[in-house]
Motif scaffolding. Structure first.
Motif, PDB file in Angstrom:
ATOM      1  N   UNK A   1      -7.294  43.619   1.970  1.00  0.00           N
ATOM      2  CA  UNK A   1      -6.506  44.835   1.727  1.00  0.00           C
ATOM      3  C   UNK A   1      -5.653  44.681   0.468  1.00  0.00           C
ATOM      4  N   UNK A   2      -5.107  43.496   0.264  1.00  0.00           N
ATOM      5  CA  UNK A   2      -4.321  43.232  -0.944  1.00  0.00           C
ATOM      6  C   UNK A   2      -5.203  43.345  -2.179  1.00  0.00           C
ATOM      7  N   UNK A   3      -6.365  42.745  -2.109  1.00  0.00           N
ATOM      8  CA  UNK A   3      -7.315  42.805  -3.224  1.00  0.00           C
ATOM      9  C   UNK A   3      -7.683  44.255  -3.526  1.00  0.00           C
ATOM     10  N   UNK A   4      -7.960  45.021  -2.491  1.00  0.00           N
ATOM     11  CA  UNK A   4      -8.332  46.424  -2.667  1.00  0.00           C
ATOM     12  C   UNK A   4      -7.191  47.215  -3.296  1.00  0.00           C
ATOM     13  N   UNK A   5      -5.968  46.973  -2.840  1.00  0.00           N
ATOM     14  CA  UNK A   5      -4.806  47.676  -3.389  1.00  0.00           C
ATOM     15  C   UNK A   5      -4.638  47.364  -4.875  1.00  0.00           C
ATOM     16  N   UNK A   6      -4.866  46.124  -5.249  1.00  0.00           N
ATOM     17  CA  UNK A   6      -4.730  45.735  -6.656  1.00  0.00           C
ATOM     18  C   UNK A   6      -5.838  46.366  -7.492  1.00  0.00           C
ATOM     19  N   UNK A   7      -7.057  46.303  -7.000  1.00  0.00           N
ATOM     20  CA  UNK A   7      -8.194  46.832  -7.759  1.00  0.00           C
ATOM     21  C   UNK A   7      -8.124  48.348  -7.932  1.00  0.00           C
ATOM     22  N   UNK A   8      -7.551  49.048  -6.944  1.00  0.00           N
ATOM     23  CA  UNK A   8      -7.482  50.510  -7.015  1.00  0.00           C
ATOM     24  C   UNK A   8      -6.121  51.010  -7.500  1.00  0.00           C
ATOM     25  N   UNK A   9      -5.258  50.083  -7.923  1.00  0.00           N
ATOM     26  CA  UNK A   9      -3.917  50.428  -8.418  1.00  0.00           C
ATOM     27  C   UNK A   9      -3.127  51.218  -7.375  1.00  0.00           C
ATOM     28  N   UNK A  10      -3.234  50.805  -6.130  1.00  0.00           N
ATOM     29  CA  UNK A  10      -2.611  51.498  -5.005  1.00  0.00           C
ATOM     30  C   UNK A  10      -1.190  50.977  -4.781  1.00  0.00           C
ATOM     31  N   UNK A  11      -0.238  51.531  -5.513  1.00  0.00           N
ATOM     32  CA  UNK A  11       1.153  51.087  -5.373  1.00  0.00           C
ATOM     33  C   UNK A  11       1.742  51.503  -4.027  1.00  0.00           C
ATOM     34  N   UNK A  12       1.243  52.578  -3.453  1.00  0.00           N
ATOM     35  CA  UNK A  12       1.782  53.065  -2.176  1.00  0.00           C
ATOM     36  C   UNK A  12       1.553  52.044  -1.067  1.00  0.00           C
ATOM     37  N   UNK A  13       0.370  51.451  -1.027  1.00  0.00           N
ATOM     38  CA  UNK A  13       0.081  50.419  -0.021  1.00  0.00           C
ATOM     39  C   UNK A  13       1.013  49.229  -0.198  1.00  0.00           C
ATOM     40  N   UNK A  14       1.205  48.806  -1.430  1.00  0.00           N
ATOM     41  CA  UNK A  14       2.089  47.666  -1.688  1.00  0.00           C
ATOM     42  C   UNK A  14       3.543  48.007  -1.375  1.00  0.00           C
ATOM     43  N   UNK A  15       3.961  49.229  -1.678  1.00  0.00           N
ATOM     44  CA  UNK A  15       5.334  49.639  -1.411  1.00  0.00           C
ATOM     45  C   UNK A  15       5.614  49.764   0.085  1.00  0.00           C
ATOM     46  N   UNK A  16       4.581  49.866   0.888  1.00  0.00           N
ATOM     47  CA  UNK A  16       4.765  49.937   2.341  1.00  0.00           C
ATOM     48  C   UNK A  16       5.244  48.599   2.904  1.00  0.00           C
ATOM     49  N   UNK A  17       5.101  47.539   2.120  1.00  0.00           N
ATOM     50  CA  UNK A  17       5.558  46.213   2.539  1.00  0.00           C
ATOM     51  C   UNK A  17       7.066  46.130   2.339  1.00  0.00           C
ATOM     52  N   UNK A  18       7.763  45.648   3.356  1.00  0.00           N
ATOM     53  CA  UNK A  18       9.218  45.521   3.289  1.00  0.00           C
ATOM     54  C   UNK A  18       9.615  44.635   2.104  1.00  0.00           C
TER      55      UNK A  18
END
Length: 194
Positions: A97-114
């Protein structure tokens, strides 16, 4: 450096693990991903480790898979991301999931982390996108089976004053070129020449 430990679980919580190895209990900080993958107390386990040394403490971080450890190490290479934040990210996101978020530039997924704001999410994507995108996984810089050589060479080059990102790229290129058939000493010599 301690690459992994193998023993029996004597204590397990969502953030901490104690593994008995030959009568010595090793305390490890773990992610929820690792916690979920571990068996019950008294079960045998093999945990990949990373030793983080500061002036105040020596903290051992544990991972159930080598992929999770590699993601952790990649996160540590990002400016402003320390081991506690990296383990928090890996508690919330699987390595895939981390890899996918990085590859797709998904800042929302990363920002969901506390603890990860917009700027930190953007920095993670910016600094890791090239490392993930080329080969498609977080292990792209480190051929499997060569982690010990890779880590030892990085540590030596770091002690010699070579910047971490430069050392990572150089060592990875040399390992790829020699397809893992190289000694640590030769690897360090070639990296210093390159």
């Amino acid at each position: 450096m301690i690459a992994y430990i193998q023993g029996s679980i004597t204590y397990k919580s969502p953030t901490q693990l104690i593994v008995d190895v030959g009568g010595i209990g090793y305390e490890l900080q773990i992610s929820l991903q690792t916690y979920d993958s571990l068996k019950d107390i008294a079960a045998s386990c093999k945990i990949f480790t990373y030793l983080h040394i500061t002036q105040d403490a020596h903290t051992l971080y544990g991972f159930s898979t080598i992929e999770e450890k590699q993601c952790f190490l990649q996160l540590l290479s990002v400016n402003g991301i320390g081991p506690r934040v990296a383990i928090t990210i890996l508690s919330a996101l699987t390595p895939e999931a981390l890899q996918q978020a990085i590859m797709t530039h998904d800042t929302i997924t990363l920002q969901a982390v506390k603890g990860i704001g917009q700027k930190a999410a953007q920095r993670i994507i910016l600094e890791l996108q090239g490392k993930v995108g080329k080969v498609g996984n977080m292990l792209s810089l480190q051929p499997s089976g060569q982690e010990a050589i890779y880590q030892e060479a990085l540590a030596a080059l770091s002690k010699l004053g070579i910047h971490k990102s430069t050392a990572e790229k150089t060592v990875a290129a040399i390992l790829k070129e020699h397809q893992g058939e190289i000694t640590v000493e030769s690897l360090i010599k070639l990296a210093l020449k390159g």
